[in-house]
Design an enzyme around this catalytic site. Structure first.
Site, PDB file in Angstrom:
ATOM      1  N   LEU A  96      63.070  38.680  67.963  1.00 46.31           N
ATOM      2  CA  LEU A  96      61.769  38.367  67.835  1.00 46.31           C
ATOM      3  C   LEU A  96      61.820  38.083  66.397  1.00 46.31           C
ATOM      4  O   LEU A  96      62.535  39.064  66.064  1.00 46.31           O
ATOM      5  CB  LEU A  96      60.714  39.163  68.118  1.00 46.31           C
ATOM      6  N   ASN A 110      60.452  50.215  71.754  1.00 51.82           N
ATOM      7  CA  ASN A 110      61.298  49.462  72.854  1.00 51.82           C
ATOM      8  C   ASN A 110      62.209  50.436  73.233  1.00 51.82           C
ATOM      9  O   ASN A 110      61.708  51.514  73.604  1.00 51.82           O
ATOM     10  CB  ASN A 110      62.383  48.468  71.755  1.00 51.82           C
ATOM     11  N   HIS A 112      66.387  50.809  75.170  1.00 50.70           N
ATOM     12  CA  HIS A 112      67.348  50.383  75.769  1.00 50.70           C
ATOM     13  C   HIS A 112      67.957  51.243  76.213  1.00 50.70           C
ATOM     14  O   HIS A 112      67.982  52.477  76.416  1.00 50.70           O
ATOM     15  CB  HIS A 112      67.903  50.319  73.871  1.00 50.70           C
ATOM     16  N   ASP A 148      67.653  46.286  68.682  1.00 54.39           N
ATOM     17  CA  ASP A 148      68.566  47.686  68.656  1.00 54.39           C
ATOM     18  C   ASP A 148      68.578  48.891  67.593  1.00 54.39           C
ATOM     19  O   ASP A 148      69.404  49.893  67.944  1.00 54.39           O
ATOM     20  CB  ASP A 148      69.403  47.938  69.945  1.00 54.39           C
TER      21      ASP A 148
HETATM   22  C1  GRF Z   1      65.480  48.335  81.199  1.00 51.48           C
HETATM   23  O1  GRF Z   1      66.574  48.843  81.238  1.00 51.48           O
HETATM   24  C2  GRF Z   1      65.488  48.268  79.753  1.00 51.48           C
HETATM   25  O2  GRF Z   1      66.379  49.221  78.998  1.00 51.48           O
HETATM   26  C3  GRF Z   1      66.212  47.114  79.592  1.00 51.48           C
HETATM   27  O3  GRF Z   1      66.088  45.496  80.233  1.00 51.48           O
HETATM   28  C4  GRF Z   1      65.533  46.001  81.555  1.00 51.48           C
HETATM   29  C5  GRF Z   1      64.480  46.053  81.647  1.00 51.48           C
HETATM   30  O4  GRF Z   1      64.206  46.406  83.434  1.00 51.48           O
HETATM   31  N1  GRF Z   1      65.730  46.060  77.896  1.00 51.48           N
HETATM   32  P1  GRF Z   1      62.761  45.655  84.071  1.00 51.48           P
HETATM   33  O5  GRF Z   1      63.523  44.482  84.199  1.00 51.48           O
HETATM   34  O6  GRF Z   1      61.673  46.104  84.065  1.00 51.48           O
HETATM   35  O7  GRF Z   1      63.455  46.132  85.248  1.00 51.48           O
END
Ligand code: GRF
Length: 200
Positions: A96, A110, A112, A148
């Site tokens: 975004l 977030n 990660h 990130d």
């Molecule tokens: C997670 O590992 C998150 O950190 C990453 O995307 C994944 C999302 O998982 N950015 P889900 O779609 O909620 O299973």
């Protein structure tokens, strides 16, 4: 349960994928005002099952002409329609633009799937495997316009096991994210609430 009353700051969740992190947020008892997705995905079903309003702000263009600013403005409008005050990204597939970070300064979170600052980007699990590290992990942080980056709120290491594939490793990381992210969001919401109270 990390149950919070609906009197606290309103939480909006952005998701694109299978929505298992969203599911964990809901299962933890966090009060989600709305779920915004950028494409049709399972996260919508997860929201519906939990009785949470969801909105598709469809991203129609994945090419070079993508108007990121206009798209971001639509996401912010969707969040504002539900009076959202804190945003949690949970596997949201669109980077975004600045408008969301200006509208919610320090209030976009977030998760990660790596130990930031290592392995930024969409292929964090694949990149960690390719690098041959013995350990990776997950990071919950305050999101900024720089992808990130931003202050880290919580991290947990996860061992890379012999024979791990991107899927098996990511699944073990997500199992930790499903615990760590809701807990971190809950304490963040409490600190925001305390801050709001001291301002009145
Ligand atoms: C997670 O590992 C998150 O950190 C990453 O995307 C994944 C999302 O998982 N950015 P889900 O779609 O909620 O299973």
């Amino acid at each position: 349960m990390l149950a919070r009353t609906s009197a606290g700051p309103k939480l909006g969740v952005l998701a694109s994928g299978t929505g298992t992190i969203l599911e964990a947020i809901l299962d933890a008892g966090l009060d989600v005002a709305t779920v915004v997705v950028d494409r049709p995905c399972r996260a919508e079903e997860v929201a519906e099952r939990a009785g949470v309003a969801s909105e598709v702000v469809a991203r129609k263009d994945f090419g070079a002409g993508f108007d990121r600013s206009a798209y971001t403005a639509s996401v912010v409008e969707a969040l504002e329609r539900h009076s959202v005050e804190v945003v949690a990204m949970a596997g949201f597939g669109t980077v975004l633009a600045s408008a969301i970070f200006e509208r919610y300064p320090g209030r976009v979170l977030n998760t990660h799937p790596a130990l930031l600052p290592a392995f930024k980007g969409w292929h964090a699990v694949r990149d960690a495997l390719a690098a041959g590290v013995a350990e990776t992990g997950c990071t919950v942080h305050i999101a900024t316009e720089a992808v990130d980056e931003g202050p880290i709120l919580a991290q947990e290491p996860i061992a890379v096991l012999p024979g791990d594939t991107e899927d098996t490793l990511h699944e073990r990381i997500k199992a930790v994210e499903r615990r760590l992210y809701p807990a971190t969001i809950a304490s963040f919401m409490t600190s925001i609430e305390d801050h709001m109270e001291t301002r009145t």
